[in-house]
Enzyme design. Sequence first.
Site, PDB file in Angstrom:
ATOM      1  N   SER A 112       0.833  -1.215   0.000  1.00 50.45           N
ATOM      2  CA  SER A 112       0.000   0.000   0.000  1.00 50.45           C
ATOM      3  C   SER A 112       0.862   1.257   0.000  1.00 50.45           C
ATOM      4  O   SER A 112       1.924   1.292   0.634  1.00 50.45           O
ATOM      5  CB  SER A 112      -0.893   0.004   1.248  1.00 50.45           C
ATOM      6  N   TYR A 135      -1.837   5.706  -4.586  1.00 48.69           N
ATOM      7  CA  TYR A 135      -2.904   6.704  -4.557  1.00 48.69           C
ATOM      8  C   TYR A 135      -2.345   7.953  -5.213  1.00 48.69           C
ATOM      9  O   TYR A 135      -1.216   8.356  -4.919  1.00 48.69           O
ATOM     10  CB  TYR A 135      -3.331   7.014  -3.115  1.00 48.69           C
ATOM     11  N   THR A 161      -5.096   2.807  -7.616  1.00 50.04           N
ATOM     12  CA  THR A 161      -6.436   2.601  -7.061  1.00 50.04           C
ATOM     13  C   THR A 161      -7.343   3.736  -7.524  1.00 50.04           C
ATOM     14  O   THR A 161      -7.046   4.911  -7.275  1.00 50.04           O
ATOM     15  CB  THR A 161      -6.377   2.531  -5.527  1.00 50.04           C
ATOM     16  N   LYS A 238      -6.949  -0.653 -10.187  1.00 51.64           N
ATOM     17  CA  LYS A 238      -7.677  -1.383  -9.138  1.00 51.64           C
ATOM     18  C   LYS A 238      -8.942  -0.620  -8.779  1.00 51.64           C
ATOM     19  O   LYS A 238      -8.871   0.565  -8.397  1.00 51.64           O
ATOM     20  CB  LYS A 238      -6.784  -1.531  -7.896  1.00 51.64           C
ATOM     21  N   HIS A 262     -13.289  -2.494  -3.384  1.00 57.70           N
ATOM     22  CA  HIS A 262     -12.488  -2.064  -2.237  1.00 57.70           C
ATOM     23  C   HIS A 262     -12.923  -2.794  -0.955  1.00 57.70           C
ATOM     24  O   HIS A 262     -12.911  -2.240   0.137  1.00 57.70           O
ATOM     25  CB  HIS A 262     -12.602  -0.540  -2.061  1.00 57.70           C
ATOM     26  N   ARG A 265     -15.644  -1.155   1.166  1.00 57.59           N
ATOM     27  CA  ARG A 265     -15.234   0.004   1.964  1.00 57.59           C
ATOM     28  C   ARG A 265     -15.465   1.320   1.232  1.00 57.59           C
ATOM     29  O   ARG A 265     -15.299   2.387   1.814  1.00 57.59           O
ATOM     30  CB  ARG A 265     -13.752  -0.116   2.331  1.00 57.59           C
TER      31      ARG A 265
END
Length: 376
Positions: A112, A135, A161, A238, A262, A265
């Site tokens: 991540s 991100y 993402t 993603k 996700h 979420r």
Amino acid sequence: MSAPVQQALVTLDDYRTAARDLVEPSAWDYIDGGSGDETTLHESEAAYRRHRLRPRVLVDVSRCDTGTTLLGSTVRLPVGIAPMAFHGLVTPEAELACVRAAGEAGALMVVSTFSGTPLEDLARAADGPLWMQLYVFRHRPTTEALVRRAEAAGYRALVVTVDTPRMARRPRDLRNGFRLPPGISPANFGSEVSAGLHAGTAGASALGAHAERHHDAAFTWDDLAWLRSLTRLPIVLKGVLTAEDADRAAGLGVEAIVVSNHGGRQLDGAVTALEALPEVVAATAGRCEVLVDGGIRRGTDVLVALALGARAVLVGRPVLWGMAVDGADGAREVLSVLGAELENALALCGRPDLASVDADLLHAPQHTTPATPHHF
Ligand SMILES: Cc1cc2nc3c(=O)[nH]c(=O)nc-3n(C[C@H](O)[C@H](O)[C@H](O)COP(=O)(O)O)c2cc1C
Ligand SMILES: O=C(O)C(=O)c1ccccc1
């Protein structure tokens, strides 16, 4: 009286039950929870239960091979660890435990953006393939620096993402005023982006406020072309759930797609990833690899995803449960349970390898929403 016999943990759900008592309650809620009414969260697991398998018999299954390749990297399992922020919430070894477990299990790991361990340290500790999740921050130099560092450290793909232009409202986190505990911080960028994650406000999530401030909600397909021009690393999108977006992504030369909501979420009420998978597979028509995540808890779930055209799955929360129970060993055990269940299911389905898994393995699904629009 003799000590109580420690029950063996033999399913992923056993790990969930054991982990629940070991994780601080607001961290548990952050990990376990979803957005809104948690409908999509629950449906994402339930969708797998609606499929029935059509086993073939009298096939030589004395050896079953779960190996495959993902964007050219060899893996022993068609399973990767989904990118998850802050493994330090469940184990002091944090992401290093996870990297070690992935290597031992022969699984891919996706790191991540919000890892609590620097991405370079993780690359040094890895002996299997790593992909870097990105991100896209408003602060483009921070974003670009992450890309350059991932390239230099030997990451094999960038996983962008695209379902989080902002963080969804997650009621459990809002009620808890979720914030990071002292000692846990993002390690991959500086204070210009990391400030504020430890500050609690009643009725708000520090992570939500952070995403509001720093994620680039104006990031579009045009900016994806910018990212494409920035790096030669394969790009994985993603968070795609529709044929339209999958077609556009494949047309732009994206190397892989992760069909994902996700883990329930983000958009509550969104289609489950399993339900969306067939239309994404059809729309990409072999132009890129397709992975899927969300709600995978059994070896047969992996098999169902593969039968519907996924090349591999990503698994999120169960790996955190394993780490909460026993650090790197626990995460490795979770992956090994999933691998053993998959291998067992292949044998009992008369499918000795992943190449022999196709849609013929599935009986018509029970009570599912059709993957393609109804024609009345
Ligand atoms: C605690 C937690 C943190 C997460 N952090 C990230 C993240 O930083 N980036 C990302 O792309 N997805 C993140 N996700 C989503 C996962 O990558 C994945 O899509 C989801 O967990 C899959 O569902 P599962 O947990 O049911 O396997 C996170 C999920 C969890 C549970
Ligand atoms: O919690 C998440 O699901 C997530 O993706 C995230 C987003 C921003 C910061 C940390 C985690």
